[in-house]
Structure formats: C-alpha cells, structure tokens
Design a protein around this motif. Structure first.
Motif, PDB file in Angstrom:
ATOM      1  N   HIS A   1       0.857  -1.198   0.000  1.00 19.59           N
ATOM      2  CA  HIS A   1       0.000   0.000   0.000  1.00 19.59           C
ATOM      3  C   HIS A   1       0.892   1.247   0.000  1.00 19.59           C
ATOM      4  CE1 HIS A   1      -2.859   3.019   1.500  1.00 19.59           C
ATOM      5  NE2 HIS A   1      -3.812   2.190   1.089  1.00 19.59           N
ATOM      6  N   PRO A   2       0.497   2.318  -0.728  1.00 17.67           N
ATOM      7  CA  PRO A   2       1.321   3.537  -0.798  1.00 17.67           C
ATOM      8  C   PRO A   2       1.668   4.127   0.568  1.00 17.67           C
ATOM      9  CG  PRO A   2      -0.436   3.622  -2.424  1.00 17.67           C
ATOM     10  CD  PRO A   2      -0.689   2.408  -1.598  1.00 17.67           C
ATOM     11  N   ASN A   3       0.815   3.912   1.559  1.00 20.35           N
ATOM     12  CA  ASN A   3       1.056   4.475   2.893  1.00 20.35           C
ATOM     13  C   ASN A   3       1.700   3.459   3.854  1.00 20.35           C
ATOM     14  OD1 ASN A   3      -0.121   6.953   2.185  1.00 20.35           O
ATOM     15  ND2 ASN A   3      -2.168   6.173   2.616  1.00 20.35           N
ATOM     16  N   LYS A   4       2.248   2.389   3.289  1.00 18.90           N
ATOM     17  CA  LYS A   4       2.795   1.322   4.124  1.00 18.90           C
ATOM     18  C   LYS A   4       3.899   1.816   5.058  1.00 18.90           C
ATOM     19  CE  LYS A   4       5.873  -1.660   2.610  1.00 18.90           C
ATOM     20  NZ  LYS A   4       6.547  -2.780   1.923  1.00 18.90           N
ATOM     21  N   LEU A   5       4.860   2.537   4.525  1.00 17.49           N
ATOM     22  CA  LEU A   5       5.992   2.973   5.344  1.00 17.49           C
ATOM     23  C   LEU A   5       5.558   3.930   6.442  1.00 17.49           C
ATOM     24  CD1 LEU A   5       8.867   3.398   2.727  1.00 17.49           C
ATOM     25  CD2 LEU A   5       8.422   1.490   4.270  1.00 17.49           C
ATOM     26  N   SER A   6       4.611   4.789   6.122  1.00 16.57           N
ATOM     27  CA  SER A   6       4.097   5.721   7.126  1.00 16.57           C
ATOM     28  C   SER A   6       3.413   4.958   8.261  1.00 16.57           C
ATOM     29  CB  SER A   6       3.114   6.704   6.479  1.00 16.57           C
ATOM     30  OG  SER A   6       2.509   7.526   7.450  1.00 16.57           O
ATOM     31  N   LEU A   7       2.610   3.961   7.904  1.00 15.87           N
ATOM     32  CA  LEU A   7       1.930   3.145   8.901  1.00 15.87           C
ATOM     33  C   LEU A   7       2.933   2.395   9.764  1.00 15.87           C
ATOM     34  CD1 LEU A   7      -0.565   1.724  10.150  1.00 15.87           C
ATOM     35  CD2 LEU A   7      -0.442   0.079   8.258  1.00 15.87           C
ATOM     36  N   LEU A   8       3.932   1.803   9.132  1.00 16.76           N
ATOM     37  CA  LEU A   8       4.912   1.016   9.869  1.00 16.76           C
ATOM     38  C   LEU A   8       5.760   1.885  10.794  1.00 16.76           C
ATOM     39  CD1 LEU A   8       5.938  -1.439   7.046  1.00 16.76           C
ATOM     40  CD2 LEU A   8       4.923  -2.061   9.239  1.00 16.76           C
TER      41      LEU A   8
ATOM     42  N   ARG B   1      19.987  -2.241  11.387  1.00 19.45           N
ATOM     43  CA  ARG B   1      20.835  -1.743  10.295  1.00 19.45           C
ATOM     44  C   ARG B   1      20.520  -2.477   8.996  1.00 19.45           C
ATOM     45  NH1 ARG B   1      25.170  -1.222  14.254  1.00 19.45           N
ATOM     46  NH2 ARG B   1      25.752  -3.383  13.898  1.00 19.45           N
ATOM     47  N   HIS B   2      20.418  -3.805   9.101  1.00 11.01           N
ATOM     48  CA  HIS B   2      20.097  -4.602   7.916  1.00 11.01           C
ATOM     49  C   HIS B   2      18.736  -4.202   7.340  1.00 11.01           C
ATOM     50  CE1 HIS B   2      19.906  -8.102   5.276  1.00 11.01           C
ATOM     51  NE2 HIS B   2      18.663  -8.258   5.685  1.00 11.01           N
ATOM     52  N   GLU B   3      17.792  -3.911   8.221  1.00 13.02           N
ATOM     53  CA  GLU B   3      16.450  -3.563   7.770  1.00 13.02           C
ATOM     54  C   GLU B   3      16.434  -2.243   7.005  1.00 13.02           C
ATOM     55  OE1 GLU B   3      11.928  -3.793   9.601  1.00 13.02           O
ATOM     56  OE2 GLU B   3      13.660  -4.320  10.823  1.00 13.02           O
ATOM     57  N   VAL B   4      17.266  -1.286   7.427  1.00 14.55           N
ATOM     58  CA  VAL B   4      17.358  -0.011   6.699  1.00 14.55           C
ATOM     59  C   VAL B   4      17.820  -0.272   5.272  1.00 14.55           C
ATOM     60  CG1 VAL B   4      18.594   2.188   6.533  1.00 14.55           C
ATOM     61  CG2 VAL B   4      17.733   1.406   8.746  1.00 14.55           C
TER      62      VAL B   4
ATOM     63  N   LEU C   1      15.011  -2.020   3.247  1.00 14.61           N
ATOM     64  CA  LEU C   1      13.925  -1.115   2.858  1.00 14.61           C
ATOM     65  C   LEU C   1      14.341  -0.227   1.691  1.00 14.61           C
ATOM     66  CD1 LEU C   1      12.646  -0.135   6.409  1.00 14.61           C
ATOM     67  CD2 LEU C   1      11.309  -1.326   4.661  1.00 14.61           C
ATOM     68  N   MET C   2      15.575   0.272   1.736  1.00 16.58           N
ATOM     69  CA  MET C   2      16.055   1.104   0.632  1.00 16.58           C
ATOM     70  C   MET C   2      16.199   0.287  -0.647  1.00 16.58           C
ATOM     71  SD  MET C   2      18.793   3.792   2.278  1.00 16.58           S
ATOM     72  CE  MET C   2      19.971   2.527   2.747  1.00 16.58           C
ATOM     73  N   GLN C   3      16.680  -0.941  -0.508  1.00 14.71           N
ATOM     74  CA  GLN C   3      16.834  -1.812  -1.669  1.00 14.71           C
ATOM     75  C   GLN C   3      15.492  -2.057  -2.354  1.00 14.71           C
ATOM     76  OE1 GLN C   3      18.177  -5.770  -0.716  1.00 14.71           O
ATOM     77  NE2 GLN C   3      18.925  -6.168  -2.762  1.00 14.71           N
ATOM     78  N   GLU C   4      14.457  -2.333  -1.544  1.00 14.08           N
ATOM     79  CA  GLU C   4      13.129  -2.563  -2.099  1.00 14.08           C
ATOM     80  C   GLU C   4      12.601  -1.322  -2.810  1.00 14.08           C
ATOM     81  OE1 GLU C   4      10.553  -3.882   0.977  1.00 14.08           O
ATOM     82  OE2 GLU C   4      11.696  -5.698   1.403  1.00 14.08           O
ATOM     83  N   ALA C   5      12.793  -0.148  -2.181  1.00 11.89           N
ATOM     84  CA  ALA C   5      12.298   1.097  -2.769  1.00 11.89           C
ATOM     85  C   ALA C   5      13.019   1.407  -4.080  1.00 11.89           C
ATOM     86  CB  ALA C   5      12.469   2.251  -1.782  1.00 11.89           C
ATOM     87  N   LEU C   6      14.338   1.215  -4.104  1.00  8.24           N
ATOM     88  CA  LEU C   6      15.109   1.473  -5.318  1.00  8.24           C
ATOM     89  C   LEU C   6      14.715   0.509  -6.435  1.00  8.24           C
ATOM     90  CD1 LEU C   6      18.631   2.136  -3.768  1.00  8.24           C
ATOM     91  CD2 LEU C   6      17.194   3.798  -4.980  1.00  8.24           C
ATOM     92  N   TYR C   7      14.497  -0.757  -6.074  1.00  2.96           N
ATOM     93  CA  TYR C   7      14.073  -1.747  -7.081  1.00  2.96           C
ATOM     94  C   TYR C   7      12.741  -1.342  -7.710  1.00  2.96           C
ATOM     95  CZ  TYR C   7      12.274  -6.005  -9.168  1.00  2.96           C
ATOM     96  OH  TYR C   7      11.733  -6.902 -10.057  1.00  2.96           O
TER      97      TYR C   7
END
Length: 319
Positions: A27-34, A260-263, A266-272
């Motif tokens: 969902h577009p608001n996923k990161l905000s919710l999390l 640290r790994h999670e950061v 998350l960036m890897q997923e967003a960039l992909y």
C-alpha cells in the motif's frame, strides 16, 4: 494511518489483519503506517521456528501455544507457507494444524506466502512482526516454510531462533555443513519418542562444541503430537535466551545489526520498485530490455545513468 495504528494499539484484531494485508500489497502508505506502529511496539519476544519439511514444526508450535495460553500469554503466529501456483497466496497448511486456537481472541494466526522468497520468509514478514508487536502480544512466533539451507533469513528477524531436528533427519553433519545449524540459539529434538534420539543428541553436542557459538545453544527434547511432553523445558529454554539478550552486550548488538540490515533492505526494495517502474514505463528502455544480449553491460549502463541522474538531482537541491 494514525487511526488504524490507534486501533491496533487498542488490540483490534480486525485492524491488525487489515494492516498486514496493506503491508503484503505494498500500500502507498505502508511505510508511514509502519513508522507509526514501530513507535508503539511493546517489546514482544520474537521466536523463529525453522527446520526441514516434515520435522513437525506446526504441531510443535500448536502445543507451545497451548502451554503459553495456560500461562495467560498473548501469542501471535506468522506461518510462512509456500506460494500457491494458482492464486499466489499461502497454502495454509500450517493453519490447519492450529485450528483449535482459531476461536481464542488472545491468539492471532496469519499465513503469509513466500512469493518467491528464497530465504524461508515472506518479504513482508518483518513488517507483520512490527504490527503484531504494536498490538501487544507477549510472544510472536515465526514459523518458516522449511526449505533447508537457504532458510537463513529468520536470524535477521527473530530474537531467538530454534532449529528443529528429528532422529530420522539423516546425516547431521551434512545438515551442519549446510549452514542452518549455525543460526540456532536453541535446538529442539522433536519426535524424541523415535529411536536414535540419544545418538542425535550426542552428535549435536559434539558439533556445537566444534562450532564455538558465542551463546552456547541449549538442546531440548520434545515429542510430537502423539505425546506432547517437554514443552515446559522448551519454554524455560526460550526464557533463558531472552534473559541473556536483555542482559548482555551481544543482545544489544544483535538488535542493532537487525535494524541496520532492515534499513538497507527497505532502501533496496524502494530502489528496485523505482527502477522497475522507470524501465517498464519507458518504451525505449523496455525495447532494449526485450532485445538484450549482454545483461551485464546493459545493467552497468543503466546503473551509471541512474547514479548520474540521482547526483544531478542532489546537486540541484544544494544549489
């Protein structure tokens, strides 16, 4: 999103189920919710249960839930199942074995499909754990799909990782060499009513000594659904490791490393997603992709262009 997070914070299971669905569907608001849910986490104990298919993971989790509920503990279970080749959803095999807990309002069971993940976990599992923690469960149990040596992602999620072995699991040395043994904080010898359990336990002790773990894993014997014993000892072993994490520098470092790994993840997923969307929505790039003969050169070219574009945007902002 604040309203949904508030409902989860107030222990609304419908809201929790809805949030996990949003997480799975990106969902577009996923990161905000999390981010909101992460600030509301209550400090649950994350337990990972892993092992090869047929080791009795689901039956063991079912009995362990029963013990925890007898102690009035709230329990969430995230059962990562293989993906259905037809619907793309989880096959729900694990939930069938835990059917007696479905009507218990203090037990939440959610199946998640691997959707092609090779590490034994669904991509959204970490986020679902965060949502369950914000709800206020005492224990969050993650049962992996059971895929053997690639089943290593659980150590990046769980506080305590338990590897289940059975007397008929074959050559334990081969299992050890596969790498899965090295992630264990606890070994569970399931189906211990079968012959060969004493030999397995002795072999395991020798291999633990050779491996030289920072935290020496405990070995707990249990039996399968036919004779549910050993679960009090299992609970004590989990609590022992949890106390070790709370009181040691190693526990602090483990949580920091996971975050640290999670950061990065998350960036890897967003960039992909950004790269994929750019390529699929640009006809010239898509045409090149369809006719590619040298994937290395094309990937290097596009990455260089992407880095240049990103640098240009950053320089523009500074100016």
């Amino acid at each position: 999103m604040d309203q949904l997070a508030d409902r989860i914070d107030n222990q609304d299971q419908r809201a929790l189920a809805r949030a996990i669905t949003m997480i799975e569907n990106d969902h577009p608001n996923k990161l905000s919710l999390l981010s909101d849910l992460n600030q509301r986490k209550k400090g649950a104990h994350y337990i990972g249960i892993t092992g090869s298919p047929g080791a009795g993971k689901s039956s063991l989790v079912d009995h362990f839930i029963t013990l925890l509920r007898e102690q009035n503990k709230k329990v969430a279970v995230i059962a990562v199942d293989p993906t259905s080749p037809f619907s793309g959803g989880a096959l729900l095999g694990d939930r069938v074995r835990m059917h007696k807990h479905f009507t218990d309002e203090n037990v939440f069971i959610r199946s998640m499909a691997t959707r092609g993940s090779l590490g034994g976990l669904a991509r959204a599992t970490k986020d679902a754990i965060r949502a369950c923690d914000a709800y206020g469960f005492d224990y969050i149990i993650v049962e992996t799909v059971g895929v053997g040596q690639s089943e290593l992602d659980i150590m990046k999620v769980a506080d305590t990782t338990a590897v289940i072995l059975t007397p008929n699991s074959g050559d334990i040395l081969q299992v050890f060499k596969a790498g899965i043994m090295e992630i264990a904080d606890l070994f569970i010898l399931n189906k211990a009513d079968l012959p060969g359990v004493r030999k397995l336990k002795n072999q395991l002790k020798d291999l633990i000594h050779i491996a030289g773990h920072d935290y020496e894993p405990q070995i707990v014997e249990t039996t399968s659904a036919a004779k549910p014993t050993g679960f009090e000892e299992l609970h004590e072993a989990f609590k022992h490791h949890w106390q070790y994490l709370q009181q040691s520098e190693a526990g602090v470092q483990k949580r920091k490393e996971q975050l640290r790994h999670e950061v990065y993840e998350l960036m890897q997923e967003a960039l992909y997603r950004d790269l994929y969307k750019t390529i699929e929505n640009t006809p010239q790039m898509k045409e090149k992709l369809n006719q590619v003969e040298d994937p290395y050169h094309l990937a290097e070219t596009w990455l260089s262009e992407w880095k240049g574009l990103s640098k240009g945007e950053s320089d523009g902002k500074r100016n």
